[in-house]
Design an enzyme around this catalytic site. Structure first.
Site, PDB file in Angstrom:
ATOM      1  N   THR A 126      -3.959  -2.423   0.659  1.00 16.38           N
ATOM      2  CA  THR A 126      -4.095  -3.278  -0.526  1.00 16.38           C
ATOM      3  C   THR A 126      -2.997  -2.919  -1.518  1.00 16.38           C
ATOM      4  O   THR A 126      -2.837  -1.755  -1.872  1.00 16.38           O
ATOM      5  CB  THR A 126      -5.474  -3.096  -1.189  1.00 16.38           C
ATOM      6  OG1 THR A 126      -5.695  -1.714  -1.462  1.00 16.38           O
ATOM      7  CG2 THR A 126      -6.590  -3.656  -0.321  1.00 16.38           C
ATOM      8  N   LYS A 148      -5.114   4.100   5.276  1.00 15.09           N
ATOM      9  CA  LYS A 148      -5.521   5.304   6.022  1.00 15.09           C
ATOM     10  C   LYS A 148      -6.984   5.297   6.415  1.00 15.09           C
ATOM     11  O   LYS A 148      -7.328   5.573   7.554  1.00 15.09           O
ATOM     12  CB  LYS A 148      -5.229   6.560   5.181  1.00 15.09           C
ATOM     13  CG  LYS A 148      -3.754   6.916   5.163  1.00 15.09           C
ATOM     14  CD  LYS A 148      -3.540   8.370   4.724  1.00 15.09           C
ATOM     15  CE  LYS A 148      -2.106   8.605   4.288  1.00 15.09           C
ATOM     16  NZ  LYS A 148      -1.819   8.042   2.944  1.00 15.09           N
ATOM     17  N   GLU A 154      -6.998  -4.988  -6.133  1.00 14.55           N
ATOM     18  CA  GLU A 154      -6.479  -4.646  -4.805  1.00 14.55           C
ATOM     19  C   GLU A 154      -6.330  -5.845  -3.885  1.00 14.55           C
ATOM     20  O   GLU A 154      -7.237  -6.169  -3.128  1.00 14.55           O
ATOM     21  CB  GLU A 154      -7.421  -3.634  -4.139  1.00 14.55           C
ATOM     22  CG  GLU A 154      -7.689  -2.418  -4.997  1.00 14.55           C
ATOM     23  CD  GLU A 154      -8.154  -1.237  -4.148  1.00 14.55           C
ATOM     24  OE1 GLU A 154      -7.811  -1.198  -2.949  1.00 14.55           O
ATOM     25  OE2 GLU A 154      -8.832  -0.375  -4.695  1.00 14.55           O
TER      26      GLU A 154
HETATM   27  P1  ADP Z   1      -2.485   2.532  -2.032  1.00 11.00           P
HETATM   28  O1  ADP Z   1      -3.749   3.279  -2.173  1.00 11.00           O
HETATM   29  O2  ADP Z   1      -1.304   3.249  -2.584  1.00 11.00           O
HETATM   30  O3  ADP Z   1      -2.599   1.130  -2.558  1.00 11.00           O
HETATM   31  P2  ADP Z   1      -2.781   1.471   0.643  1.00 11.00           P
HETATM   32  O4  ADP Z   1      -3.180   2.301   1.792  1.00 11.00           O
HETATM   33  O5  ADP Z   1      -3.775   0.517   0.069  1.00 11.00           O
HETATM   34  O6  ADP Z   1      -2.220   2.434  -0.446  1.00 11.00           O
HETATM   35  O7  ADP Z   1      -1.500   0.681   1.079  1.00 11.00           O
HETATM   36  C1  ADP Z   1      -0.972  -0.285   0.226  1.00 11.00           C
HETATM   37  C2  ADP Z   1       0.521  -0.443   0.384  1.00 11.00           C
HETATM   38  O8  ADP Z   1       0.846  -0.858   1.703  1.00 11.00           O
HETATM   39  C3  ADP Z   1       1.013  -1.551  -0.523  1.00 11.00           C
HETATM   40  O9  ADP Z   1       1.343  -1.062  -1.800  1.00 11.00           O
HETATM   41  C4  ADP Z   1       2.207  -2.092   0.220  1.00 11.00           C
HETATM   42  O10 ADP Z   1       3.369  -1.368  -0.191  1.00 11.00           O
HETATM   43  C5  ADP Z   1       1.925  -1.791   1.695  1.00 11.00           C
HETATM   44  N1  ADP Z   1       1.479  -2.945   2.486  1.00 11.00           N
HETATM   45  C6  ADP Z   1       1.907  -3.203   3.754  1.00 11.00           C
HETATM   46  N2  ADP Z   1       1.353  -4.309   4.235  1.00 11.00           N
HETATM   47  C7  ADP Z   1       0.519  -4.786   3.289  1.00 11.00           C
HETATM   48  C8  ADP Z   1      -0.343  -5.928   3.217  1.00 11.00           C
HETATM   49  N3  ADP Z   1      -0.444  -6.785   4.243  1.00 11.00           N
HETATM   50  N4  ADP Z   1      -1.050  -6.132   2.071  1.00 11.00           N
HETATM   51  C9  ADP Z   1      -0.959  -5.259   1.064  1.00 11.00           C
HETATM   52  N5  ADP Z   1      -0.151  -4.175   1.067  1.00 11.00           N
HETATM   53  C10 ADP Z   1       0.593  -3.921   2.167  1.00 11.00           C
HETATM   54  N1  RBF Z   2     -14.984  -1.844  -1.790  1.00 13.57           N
HETATM   55  C1  RBF Z   2     -16.306  -1.670  -1.983  1.00 13.57           C
HETATM   56  O1  RBF Z   2     -16.729  -0.586  -2.309  1.00 13.57           O
HETATM   57  N2  RBF Z   2     -17.176  -2.716  -1.851  1.00 13.57           N
HETATM   58  C2  RBF Z   2     -16.765  -3.954  -1.480  1.00 13.57           C
HETATM   59  O2  RBF Z   2     -17.596  -4.860  -1.378  1.00 13.57           O
HETATM   60  C3  RBF Z   2     -15.377  -4.157  -1.240  1.00 13.57           C
HETATM   61  N3  RBF Z   2     -14.918  -5.366  -0.877  1.00 13.57           N
HETATM   62  C4  RBF Z   2     -13.570  -5.547  -0.662  1.00 13.57           C
HETATM   63  C5  RBF Z   2     -13.097  -6.794  -0.266  1.00 13.57           C
HETATM   64  C6  RBF Z   2     -11.737  -6.986  -0.026  1.00 13.57           C
HETATM   65  C7  RBF Z   2     -11.268  -8.329   0.397  1.00 13.57           C
HETATM   66  C8  RBF Z   2     -10.825  -5.911  -0.172  1.00 13.57           C
HETATM   67  C9  RBF Z   2      -9.371  -6.095   0.089  1.00 13.57           C
HETATM   68  C10 RBF Z   2     -11.303  -4.666  -0.561  1.00 13.57           C
HETATM   69  C11 RBF Z   2     -12.671  -4.461  -0.809  1.00 13.57           C
HETATM   70  N4  RBF Z   2     -13.165  -3.227  -1.187  1.00 13.57           N
HETATM   71  C12 RBF Z   2     -14.497  -3.050  -1.418  1.00 13.57           C
HETATM   72  C13 RBF Z   2     -12.222  -2.215  -1.680  1.00 13.57           C
HETATM   73  C14 RBF Z   2     -11.879  -1.125  -0.746  1.00 13.57           C
HETATM   74  O3  RBF Z   2     -12.898  -0.164  -0.855  1.00 13.57           O
HETATM   75  C15 RBF Z   2     -10.562  -0.563  -1.269  1.00 13.57           C
HETATM   76  O4  RBF Z   2      -9.560  -1.521  -1.088  1.00 13.57           O
HETATM   77  C16 RBF Z   2     -10.201   0.700  -0.586  1.00 13.57           C
HETATM   78  O5  RBF Z   2     -11.152   1.674  -0.887  1.00 13.57           O
HETATM   79  C17 RBF Z   2      -8.819   1.213  -1.030  1.00 13.57           C
HETATM   80  O6  RBF Z   2      -8.825   1.625  -2.357  1.00 13.57           O
HETATM   81 MG    MG Z   3      -4.299  -0.070  -2.074  1.00 11.94          MG
END
Ligand code: ADP
Ligand code: RBF
Ligand code: MG
Length: 274
Positions: free
Chosen positions: A149, A143, A201
């Site tokens: 993730t 979102k 994540e």
């Molecule tokens: P949350 O905060 O619940 O983890 P996210 O906005 O990070 O929500 O969305 C993660 C969810 O989206 C995962 O749990 C999975 O079900 C779905 N998803 C869809 N595509 C991907 C992707 N390419 N990598 C990771 N999660 C994905």
């Molecule tokens: N969050 C941070 O606050 N600092 C970072 O440097 C950071 N690096 C990330 C790198 C990757 C590859 C990914 C997938 C996420 C990273 N995030 C980081 C996390 C991100 O803030 C988090 O996935 C979202 O806030 C959803 O919980």
């Molecule tokens: Mg997530």
């Protein structure tokens, strides 16, 4: 290279004894019982310098404790702090640099020869595994960032996680009944959002048509990219994560990383009933 610790000489030796080559890698070992005053007094570092017959100002101290940082600075040495407790870096103000883990140590900053083990923006690791059902996170990835993730629960993994510092890693992800994908992930407290809970994540580098909450996800982590950071804007955080994605995608084509795509741990999640 010297080891200077407030622990007694015999305790130091007992601790490093079982690690082949550790004792031999130090030209001097100074225990707390070999000096009059331990850290925060500079004496222990000055004694180490004396035994190496080198000027104290040419030393770089690597310390995890605040008294140790104080001692190193009082000895006239450069000090890099690696706090052993999370979120404590603000207490280490007298250090010349505070890093999150030894993975981030850059010797060339201190006039020493750089480590040679980085490849295409990545640091190869002894591969490690983590897995479990995909759980609900903060609902923020897709979102707010446009980056979903698939969070794993940190519960039950405290031992693995305590061995692996917070940071951005990459590797391979096996998702039950679906396949094996490249992944890049953050482990830590997301400093941009300042979470109180450590999260795991992984972003799977594949387009899925639907969510897969509850499904079994197995990861083989093969390398490290960078420490977690905070950014001046959300756009800057998103841009950095996309840069991480590119680094991971490219690196995973290198034979030394590609070979782990066949790791049986990834395959095992494909047979899981769910
Ligand atoms: P949350 O905060 O619940 O983890 P996210 O906005 O990070 O929500 O969305 C993660 C969810 O989206 C995962 O749990 C999975 O079900 C779905 N998803 C869809 N595509 C991907 C992707 N390419 N990598 C990771 N999660 C994905
Ligand atoms: N969050 C941070 O606050 N600092 C970072 O440097 C950071 N690096 C990330 C790198 C990757 C590859 C990914 C997938 C996420 C990273 N995030 C980081 C996390 C991100 O803030 C988090 O996935 C979202 O806030 C959803 O919980
Ligand atoms: Mg997530």
């Amino acid at each position: 290279m010297a080891l200077a610790s407030n622990s007694s000489r015999s305790n130091i030796e007992a601790k490093i004894f079982h690690h082949a080559g550790w004792k031999e890698s130090f030209s001097a070992i100074v225990g707390g019982d070999e000096v009059k005053a331990g850290k925060p007094s500079p004496e222990i570092f000055l004694e180490a310098a004396k035994r190496l017959n080198m000027d104290p100002s040419s030393f770089l101290v690597i310390e995890d404790s605040i008294p140790g940082v104080t001692a190193g600075k009082a000895a006239g040495m450069a000090v890099v702090a690696v706090p052993s407790l999370a979120k404590q870096s603000h207490l280490y103000t007298s250090a010349d640099e505070v890093i999150n883990s030894l993975l981030d140590l850059q010797l060339e900053k201190w006039g020493l020869p750089a480590f040679q083990d980085r490849i295409e923006g990545t640091l190869p690791l002894e591969p490690w595994c983590i897995g479990g059902p995909v759980i609900k996170g903060f609902g923020r990835g897709s979102k707010v960032l446009g980056i979903p993730t698939a969070n794993l629960s940190p519960e039950g993994y405290s031992a693995i996680l305590s061995e692996h510092p917070a940071g951005v890693y990459f590797g391979w992800a096996g998702l039950s009944g679906r396949g094996v994908y490249k992944m890049v992930m953050s482990i830590g407290w997301n400093p941009f959002f300042n979470n109180t809970e450590k999260t795991i994540e992984p972003w799977l580098l594949h387009d899925f048509n639907e969510d897969f909450y509850g499904e079994e996800l197995h990861l083989v982590v093969v390398g490290y990219i960078r420490p977690e950071a905070t950014f001046s804007s959300l756009e800057a955080l998103i841009a950095k994560i996309h840069e991480d994605r590119k680094i991971a995608e490219r690196a995973l084509e290198l034979p030394q990383y590609l070979k782990y795509k066949d790791d049986p741990y990834l395959e095992s999640s494909l047979h899981q009933e769910n």
